[in-house]
Scaffold this motif. Structure first.
Motif, short mmCIF file in Angstrom:
data_model
loop_
_atom_site.label_atom_id
_atom_site.label_comp_id
_atom_site.label_asym_id
_atom_site.label_seq_id
_atom_site.Cartn_x
_atom_site.Cartn_y
_atom_site.Cartn_z
N VAL A 97 0.88 -1.18 0.00
CA VAL A 97 -0.01 -0.12 -0.02
C VAL A 97 0.79 1.32 -0.06
CG1 VAL A 97 -1.62 1.46 1.37
CG2 VAL A 97 -1.82 -1.06 1.24
N ARG A 98 1.85 1.33 0.86
CA ARG A 98 2.65 2.45 0.81
C ARG A 98 3.38 2.70 -0.45
NH1 ARG A 98 6.70 1.71 3.93
NH2 ARG A 98 6.60 -0.44 4.66
N GLY A 99 3.65 1.60 -0.94
CA GLY A 99 4.37 1.92 -2.06
C GLY A 99 3.60 1.85 -3.57
N ALA A 100 2.31 1.98 -3.37
CA ALA A 100 1.29 1.84 -4.60
C ALA A 100 1.67 3.21 -5.39
CB ALA A 100 -0.12 1.68 -4.03
N LYS A 101 1.20 2.81 -6.90
CA LYS A 101 1.53 3.75 -7.92
C LYS A 101 0.22 4.06 -8.64
CE LYS A 101 6.43 1.95 -8.48
NZ LYS A 101 7.20 1.50 -9.25
N TRP A 102 -0.09 5.30 -9.10
CA TRP A 102 -1.15 5.59 -9.84
C TRP A 102 -1.14 4.53 -11.03
CZ3 TRP A 102 -5.14 7.43 -7.45
CH2 TRP A 102 -5.08 8.38 -6.36
N GLU A 103 -0.07 4.36 -11.68
CA GLU A 103 -0.26 3.37 -12.86
C GLU A 103 -0.73 1.97 -12.62
OE1 GLU A 103 4.46 2.22 -13.06
OE2 GLU A 103 4.02 4.35 -13.21
#
Length: 393
Positions: free
Chosen positions: A241-247
């Motif tokens: 979750v903390r590293g989630a990206k919009w792409e």
């Protein structure tokens, strides 16, 4: 025919919602829903509780209301009729047996069904087994938990959840006036700090999560609060979750696709997003501006939030010593104890690996649509929709 529909009951907001002929659905600010019947008796209006929506559905509420109205019309006092039934109020052991018999058919894991009752037989029945369910209060439940609270903390947590399920069922059956006094129990036990037993410990009881989600949603939105809500809704790992990206987000398909290099097991993982999770993402976009060079939930200087930040958000919201990682355990417990969704679906949702990689890939693909149903039910539960569809064919 009543005015309310099943969909209206499911989506009802806090307040009183009339079904007709004195029957109301009462929705508390916490999201808890129960039935109340208002009738004329003895020259004055009186309200009679008919049970929680958790166990008394719309049709059953109408049937109970009809019976109560008949009693009042014939000159009987419904409250006295209820008191006459006191002699048939079961003990905790009897109520637990009835509840277990009623729900065990919905559990696909027979081993879990057996263990569920065995836990109560071992730790609860010797202390409160012979106590009538309407006589059990928070101190009584505390007396069950204290002997194992420090020595068997994980077991104590499960006992607390299962005792609560039995008492909620008893309330729905009209055997006790209230549901489980969870807030009072938490107050009694929170000062007795349980030891940490490794990273998987300190999982918050799933019964406490709806109130936690409500607190996280109150007040001014922050990236940390939104991130923690998203984590709980998706049962994701903190790092994911903390590293989630919009792409990684496909808004059209309402799906979160995480690449293999970001997953603990090194295998790509797709998460079907319930509507509430998509709503969290849209709110985050408005708050952060959704810059392409930043993660979805940015911290200082546009870097990913730290694990400590999420832990602090949880603690400030009343999470005490519970861990962020423990949210995944709470989700798994909810699936096992409150639904009949297959365990394989839950394992796929948690991205747990199977020894056979071919079988693992097959199940990840096969269960995607089914997991969407499960995650939607989870989101409904977290936001107080107590009548979510919990059983599958």
């Amino acid at each position: 025919m009543g005015k309310l529909t099943a969909l209206q009951v499911k989506n009802a907001k806090p307040g009183r919602h009339a079904d007709g002929k004195g029957l109301y659905l009462l929705v508390k600010p916490s999201g808890a829903k129960s039935w109340v019947l208002r009738v004329q008796h003895g020259g004055r209006r009186r309200d009679f509780g008919l049970g929680s929506l958790d166990v008394v559905g719309l049709q059953e509420a109408r049937e109970k209301a009809l019976e109560t109205r008949k009693q009042a019309k014939s000159g009987l006092d419904p409250s006295l009729e209820r008191k006459k039934a006191q002699r048939s109020i079961p003990t905790f052991e009897e109520a637990a047996g009835k509840y277990h018999e009623a729900v065990k058919g919905s559990w696909r894991n027979e081993k879990h069904a057996d263990q569920w009752l065995t836990t109560l037989e071992t730790y609860a029945f010797p202390i409160i087994g012979n106590t009538r369910v309407d006589h059990i209060d928070a101190p009584t439940i505390q007396s069950v938990l204290l002997p194992i609270w420090l020595t068997l903390p994980e077991t104590a947590r499960r006992v607390r959840q299962r005792v609560g399920s039995v008492l909620d069922y008893a309330h729905g059956q009209g055997w006790r006036e209230t549901e489980t006094p969870r807030n009072a129990i938490n107050t009694l036990m929170k000062r007795i700090k349980q030891p940490r037993r490794g990273p998987g410990f300190a999982a918050i009881p799933y019964a406490d999560l709806p109130s936690l989600m409500k607190k996280l949603n109150e007040g001014q939105a922050s990236v940390g609060r939104l991130a923690l809500q998203f984590l709980i809704l998706t049962a994701g790992r903190s790092g994911e979750v903390r590293g989630a990206k919009w792409e990684e987000i496909d808004f059209e398909k309402e799906r979160w696709d995480i690449s293999a290099e970001r997953m603990k097991a090194g295998e790509a993982h797709s998460v079907p997003l319930p509507k509430k999770a998509v709503e969290i993402l849209r709110r985050t976009k408005e708050l952060t501006g959704a810059k392409k060079d930043q993660p979805i939930f940015p911290g200082l200087k546009g870097q990913p939030l730290s694990d400590a930040t999420l832990a602090k958000v949880l603690r400030v919201a009343g999470g005490g010593d519970y861990t962020v990682h423990g949210m995944r355990s709470a989700f798994r417990d909810w699936v096992a104890e409150q639904t009949s969704f297959p365990g394989d679906w839950a394992e796929a949702a948690l991205a747990h690996t199977l020894p056979n990689k071919v079988e693992a890939a097959y199940k990840r693909t096969k269960f995607l649509d089914q997991r969407r149903q499960m995650m939607t039910a989870w989101a409904d539960y977290l936001h107080g929709a107590s009548n979510v569809l919990k059983l599958v064919g």
